[in-house]
Design an enzyme around this catalytic site. Structure first.
Site, PDB file in Angstrom:
ATOM      1  N   LYS A 192       0.853  -1.200   0.000  1.00 51.36           N
ATOM      2  CA  LYS A 192       0.000   0.000   0.000  1.00 51.36           C
ATOM      3  C   LYS A 192       0.883   1.242   0.000  1.00 51.36           C
ATOM      4  CE  LYS A 192      -1.694   2.858   2.789  1.00 51.36           C
ATOM      5  NZ  LYS A 192      -1.618   4.053   1.940  1.00 51.36           N
ATOM      6  N   GLY A 244       7.658   5.541   6.924  1.00 54.20           N
ATOM      7  CA  GLY A 244       6.859   6.759   7.003  1.00 54.20           C
ATOM      8  C   GLY A 244       7.200   7.534   8.269  1.00 54.20           C
ATOM      9  N   GLY A 249       4.064   5.438  12.489  1.00 55.97           N
ATOM     10  CA  GLY A 249       4.766   4.238  12.987  1.00 55.97           C
ATOM     11  C   GLY A 249       4.238   3.827  14.354  1.00 55.97           C
ATOM     12  N   GLU A 266      10.714   1.997   9.509  1.00 55.78           N
ATOM     13  CA  GLU A 266      11.729   2.954   9.036  1.00 55.78           C
ATOM     14  C   GLU A 266      11.078   4.334   9.089  1.00 55.78           C
ATOM     15  OE1 GLU A 266      14.843   2.419   8.185  1.00 55.78           O
ATOM     16  OE2 GLU A 266      14.870   0.221   8.096  1.00 55.78           O
ATOM     17  N   CYS A 300      14.402  11.192   4.614  1.00 57.18           N
ATOM     18  CA  CYS A 300      14.404  10.849   6.039  1.00 57.18           C
ATOM     19  C   CYS A 300      15.776  11.037   6.677  1.00 57.18           C
ATOM     20  CB  CYS A 300      13.957   9.401   6.201  1.00 57.18           C
ATOM     21  SG  CYS A 300      14.940   8.249   5.215  1.00 57.18           S
ATOM     22  N   GLU A 399      10.956  17.277  12.560  1.00 54.60           N
ATOM     23  CA  GLU A 399      11.294  16.976  11.165  1.00 54.60           C
ATOM     24  C   GLU A 399      10.450  17.887  10.270  1.00 54.60           C
ATOM     25  OE1 GLU A 399       9.917  13.204   9.472  1.00 54.60           O
ATOM     26  OE2 GLU A 399      11.892  12.959   8.583  1.00 54.60           O
TER      27      GLU A 399
HETATM   28  P1  NAD Z   1       3.197   9.221   6.519  1.00 57.04           P
HETATM   29  O1  NAD Z   1       3.601   8.583   7.782  1.00 57.04           O
HETATM   30  O2  NAD Z   1       2.272  10.364   6.547  1.00 57.04           O
HETATM   31  O3  NAD Z   1       2.515   8.125   5.547  1.00 57.04           O
HETATM   32  C1  NAD Z   1       3.181   6.911   5.243  1.00 57.04           C
HETATM   33  C2  NAD Z   1       2.167   5.860   4.863  1.00 57.04           C
HETATM   34  O4  NAD Z   1       1.371   5.522   5.998  1.00 57.04           O
HETATM   35  C3  NAD Z   1       1.200   6.261   3.761  1.00 57.04           C
HETATM   36  O5  NAD Z   1       1.080   5.189   2.853  1.00 57.04           O
HETATM   37  C4  NAD Z   1      -0.097   6.510   4.517  1.00 57.04           C
HETATM   38  O6  NAD Z   1      -1.256   6.335   3.731  1.00 57.04           O
HETATM   39  C5  NAD Z   1       0.003   5.455   5.600  1.00 57.04           C
HETATM   40  N1  NAD Z   1      -0.824   5.668   6.816  1.00 57.04           N
HETATM   41  C6  NAD Z   1      -1.294   6.833   7.315  1.00 57.04           C
HETATM   42  N2  NAD Z   1      -1.966   6.602   8.470  1.00 57.04           N
HETATM   43  C7  NAD Z   1      -1.898   5.260   8.698  1.00 57.04           C
HETATM   44  C8  NAD Z   1      -2.377   4.407   9.732  1.00 57.04           C
HETATM   45  N3  NAD Z   1      -3.050   4.874  10.784  1.00 57.04           N
HETATM   46  N4  NAD Z   1      -2.097   3.086   9.658  1.00 57.04           N
HETATM   47  C9  NAD Z   1      -1.389   2.591   8.620  1.00 57.04           C
HETATM   48  N5  NAD Z   1      -0.926   3.346   7.605  1.00 57.04           N
HETATM   49  C10 NAD Z   1      -1.180   4.669   7.639  1.00 57.04           C
HETATM   50  O7  NAD Z   1       4.568   9.597   5.763  1.00 57.04           O
HETATM   51  P2  NAD Z   1       4.812  10.421   4.420  1.00 57.04           P
HETATM   52  O8  NAD Z   1       4.390  11.830   4.613  1.00 57.04           O
HETATM   53  O9  NAD Z   1       4.296   9.671   3.251  1.00 57.04           O
HETATM   54  O10 NAD Z   1       6.407  10.342   4.329  1.00 57.04           O
HETATM   55  C11 NAD Z   1       7.261  11.157   5.061  1.00 57.04           C
HETATM   56  C12 NAD Z   1       7.774  10.459   6.297  1.00 57.04           C
HETATM   57  O11 NAD Z   1       8.387   9.211   5.963  1.00 57.04           O
HETATM   58  C13 NAD Z   1       8.873  11.273   6.984  1.00 57.04           C
HETATM   59  O12 NAD Z   1       8.707  11.217   8.372  1.00 57.04           O
HETATM   60  C14 NAD Z   1      10.146  10.549   6.561  1.00 57.04           C
HETATM   61  O13 NAD Z   1      11.243  10.759   7.407  1.00 57.04           O
HETATM   62  C15 NAD Z   1       9.695   9.130   6.551  1.00 57.04           C
HETATM   63  N6  NAD Z   1      10.591   8.295   5.742  1.00 57.04           N
HETATM   64  C16 NAD Z   1      11.428   7.417   6.367  1.00 57.04           C
HETATM   65  C17 NAD Z   1      12.323   6.657   5.624  1.00 57.04           C
HETATM   66  C18 NAD Z   1      13.279   5.680   6.280  1.00 57.04           C
HETATM   67  O14 NAD Z   1      13.790   4.819   5.592  1.00 57.04           O
HETATM   68  N7  NAD Z   1      13.556   5.790   7.568  1.00 57.04           N
HETATM   69  C19 NAD Z   1      12.362   6.787   4.228  1.00 57.04           C
HETATM   70  C20 NAD Z   1      11.484   7.705   3.632  1.00 57.04           C
HETATM   71  C21 NAD Z   1      10.602   8.454   4.391  1.00 57.04           C
END
Ligand code: NAD
Length: 497
Positions: A192, A244, A249, A266, A300, A399
Site C-alpha cells: 500500500k 513513514g 509508525g 523505518e 528521512c 522533522e
Molecule cells: P506518513 O507517515 O504520513 O505516511 C506513510 C504511509 O502511511 C502512507 O502510505 C499513509 O497512507 C500510511 N498511513 C497513514 N496513516 C496510517 C495508519 N493509521 N495506519 C497505517 N498506515 C497509515 O509519511 P509520508 O508523509 O508519506 O512520508 C514522510 C515520512 O516518511 C517522513 O517522516 C520521513 O522521514 C519518513 N521516511 C522514512 C524513511 C526511512 O527509511 N527511515 C524513508 C522515507 C521516508
C-alpha cells in the site's frame, strides 16, 4: 504528452486488475506544474480485504513459498530486467509523480533501485541451512543415564503474509525495499503506497505480470489511513514493513499489537552534522547545502541540523549560503535542476509555518524563507538557512521535510555530542574533522543508526545496515542481515546413533 502508467485505473489483486469497489478515483498532480497527470483508483477496506485474502491463499496453498530459492531468484532477476526495460517510462513517471530530478533518478530514485534488487538476489543466494555442533544433551529423566548425542539444522522460513506500507518521497525505492526482500524469501505481499504516489506502485503490477510472478504473491492496493489501519490490524497478516513518519509508525505498533505481528519501522529523522574547529569548512558547508536541499528536503536521513564550532560558524554559514546560490530550483524535467518541488501545497504550507516558528523562536534567517519568485506554478520553496538556532527549539527538534537547514553553535566536543543526542530521533549523522580518530570516537557516542565521517561514502551504500535509534525506527534494512527480518529461524533437531 501523457505520463507513462498514469492510465492505470485498476488495483492489482490476485494477479487481476480490478476496479476499486468504491468506484472512487482521485486526481494526482505533477508537483512541479500542478497539472493533473491521471485519475488514480482509490482502494477502500473491501479491496484491502480481497488483497489480504489473495496473499493468504497464495502463501498457504500457492507455489511461491514452496519454490526453491534459486527459482525465486530467477523470477526476481526477470522482474529486474522487465523494470530496466521500461527505464525511460519509469523515470518519466517518477519525474511527474514525485518531482524526481535527473540527479536523483540516476541515484536513489531509479539507479539505486536496480542495485537493491541485485543485492537482495545476492543475499538470498547466500542463505543455506546451518548445521549446529553435535553435542550430548543430558537426560532430563535420569541425570545418571548417558545423554543423547544429537544436533540440529537451522533453516529459514518466510514470515508469511507481509503488508508493506510506504511513504511518498522515494516511491520506487521504498516500495522495492518491501517488495524485493519480502518476495525473494517466499513471503506474499500486500503493498500500500502513499496516496500521493499511487501510479509508481501500481506500475509494479505491470512489471510483476511481465516477470511471471504467480497470482496473489504481489497485491497492490492504494488508499489512505483507513486502508492502512485496517491492513495493519488484520489477523491474516503476519508482518508489517512500514516506511513513514514516527506518528504513523507509533499508530501501526498499536494497531498491530493485539495480533502480535512482526513489525519493521523505518521512520523520520532530524539528523546532525557536527563540524569541528579543525574541519575542512568548505567541504562541510558544500555538503550541508546539498544535504538539506536534496529532493527539496524530502528525505528521512538528510542532515538538516548543523552543530558547528563557534570559531568556524561564520565561515560555515557563508559557505552554505554561497553554495545555495548555485543550486537551481525548478522543474525536475530540466536536466540542470538540483532542487525540485515539494509534493503538495499542504507540504509547502507546513514548511512556511516552520519558517514562521523559527523566526518567532529567535532564529536568524540567512537565506530563503519563501516561495521562489521566478516560479509561478508548482509547490516550490526556496532553500532556507537559519543560524543561531536553539537546539531545544521547534525548528531544531521537529522533522520539517522541506528545504530548511539550521545552524547551532558549540564550544566543546562534549557539548556537540550532548546536543546531537538531545533529539527524539536518531536516524543518520555526520562529523567533519581533520582528526579522524577523534571523529571516530565521537561517532561511537552518537545515538543514531549511521554516521558519515567527512562525507562518508557516496550514494546508496547497501552493504551497511540502515535504520533508526529512538523514534527513527525499529529494525534495519540493507546490510548482510537484511533478510533476517523477513524470515523466521526454525531449528530441526535430530538424534545421532
Ligand atoms: P506518513 O507517515 O504520513 O505516511 C506513510 C504511509 O502511511 C502512507 O502510505 C499513509 O497512507 C500510511 N498511513 C497513514 N496513516 C496510517 C495508519 N493509521 N495506519 C497505517 N498506515 C497509515 O509519511 P509520508 O508523509 O508519506 O512520508 C514522510 C515520512 O516518511 C517522513 O517522516 C520521513 O522521514 C519518513 N521516511 C522514512 C524513511 C526511512 O527509511 N527511515 C524513508 C522515507 C521516508
Amino acid at each position: 504528452m501523457s505520463v507513462p502508467f498514469t492510465n492505470i485505473s485498476e488495483l492489482y489483486i490476485n494477479g487481476q486488475w480490478v476496479k476499486p469497489a468504491s468506484g472512487h478515483y482521485e486526481a494526482v498532480q505533477n508537483p512541479a506544474t500542478e497539472e493533473v497527470i491521471g485519475q488514480a483508483p482509490v482502494a477502500g477496506t473491501e479491496d484491502a480485504d480481497a488483497a489480504i485474502a489473495a496473499a493468504r491463499e497464495a502463501f498457504d496453498k500457492g507455489p511461491w513459498p514452496r519454490m526453491s530459492m534459486a527459482e525465486r531468484i530467477a523470477v526476481m532477476g526477470r522482474f529486474r530486467d522487465c523494470l530496466v526495460a521500461r527505464e525511460q517510462e519509469v523515470r518519466a513517471l517518477l519525474q511527474a509523480e514525485v518531482g524526481a530530478s535527473h540527479l536523483l533518478l540516476n541515484g536513489p530514485q531509479f539507479g539505486g533501485v536496480v542495485d537493491i534488487i541485485n543485492y537482495v538476489m545476492q543475499l538470498a543466494g547466500e542463505i543455506k541451512p546451518k548445521t549446529m555442533e553435535v553435542t550430548v544433551t543430558p537426560s532430563l529423566i535420569d541425570p545418571n543415564a548417558s545423554g543423547l548425542l544429537g544436533s540440529a539444522i537451522v533453516v529459514k522460513d518466510p514470515v508469511g503474509v507481509v503488508v508493506g506500507i510506504s511513504a511518498y518521497n522515494y516511491p520506487l525505492l521504498i516500495n522495492m525495499t518491501k517488495l524485493a526482500p519480502a518476495l525473494i524469501v517466499g513471503n506474499c505481499l500486500v503493498l500500500k503506497p502513499s496516496p500521493l504516489t499511487p501510479f509508481t506502485a501500481l506500475m509494479l503490477g505491470k512489471i510483476a505480470e511481465e516477470a511471471g510472478i504467480p497470482p496473489g504473491v504481489l497485491n497492490i492496493i492504494t488508499g489512505g489511513a483507513d486502508v492502512g489501519s485496517m491492513i495493519s490490524a488484520d489477523p491474516r497478516v503476519d508482518m508489517i514493513s512500514f516506511t513513514g513518519s514516527d506518528a504513523v509508525g507509533a499508530a501501526i505498533l498499536a494497531q498491530s499489537a493485539s495480533t502480535m505481528k512482526h513489525v519493521h519501522l523505518e521512520l523520520g529523522g532530524k539528523s546532525v552534522m557536527i563540524v569541528r574547529a579543525d574541519a575542512d569548512v568548505q567541504a562541510a558547508g558544500g555538503a550541508a547545502a546539498f544535504n538539506f536541499t536534496m529532493h527539496a528536503g524530502q528525505g528521512c536521513a538528510l542532515l538538516t541540523r548543523f552543530i558547528v564550532h563557534n570559531s568556524v560558524r561564520a565561515q560555515f554559514v557563508e559557505t552554505v549560503k554561497a553554495t545555495l546560490g548555485f543550486l537551481k530550483v525548478g522543474d525536475p524535467a530540466e536536466p540542470d535542476t538540483i532542487v525540485g518541488p515539494l509534493i503538495s501545497e499542504a507540504a509547502r504550507a507546513k514548511t512556511e509555518n516552520f519558517v514562521k516558528k523559527g523566526l518567532e523562536e529567535g532564529g536568524v534567517l540567512i537565506a530563503g524563507g519563501k516561495r521562489p519568485e521566478h516560479l509561478q506554478k508548482g509547490f516550490f520553496f526556496e532553500p532556507t538557512l537559519f543560524d543561531d538556532v536553539d537546539n531545544r527549539s521547534t525548528l531544531a527538534q521537529c522533522e520539517v521535510f522541506g528545504p530548511i537547514g539550521v545552524v547551532i553553535g558549540f564550544d566543546t566536543d562534549e557539548e556537540a555530542v550532548a546536543m546531537a543526542n538531545d533529539s527524539n530521533f536518531g536516524l543518520s549523522g555526520g562529523i567533519y574533522s581533520a582528526d579522524k580518530a577523534k571523529a571516530f570516537e565521537m561517532a561511537k557516542q552518537l545515538r543514531t543508526g549511521d554516521v558519515k565521517l567527512n562525507g562518508g561514502t557516496a550514494g546508496l551504500y547497501l552493504q551497511a545496515p540502515f535504520g533508526g535509534y529512538k523514534r527513527s525506527g525499529i529494525g534495519r534494512e540493507f546490510g548482510p542481515n537484511w533478510l533476517d527480518a523477513y524470515t523466521l529461524e526454525k531449528a530441526i533437531h535430530y538424534p545421532i546413533g
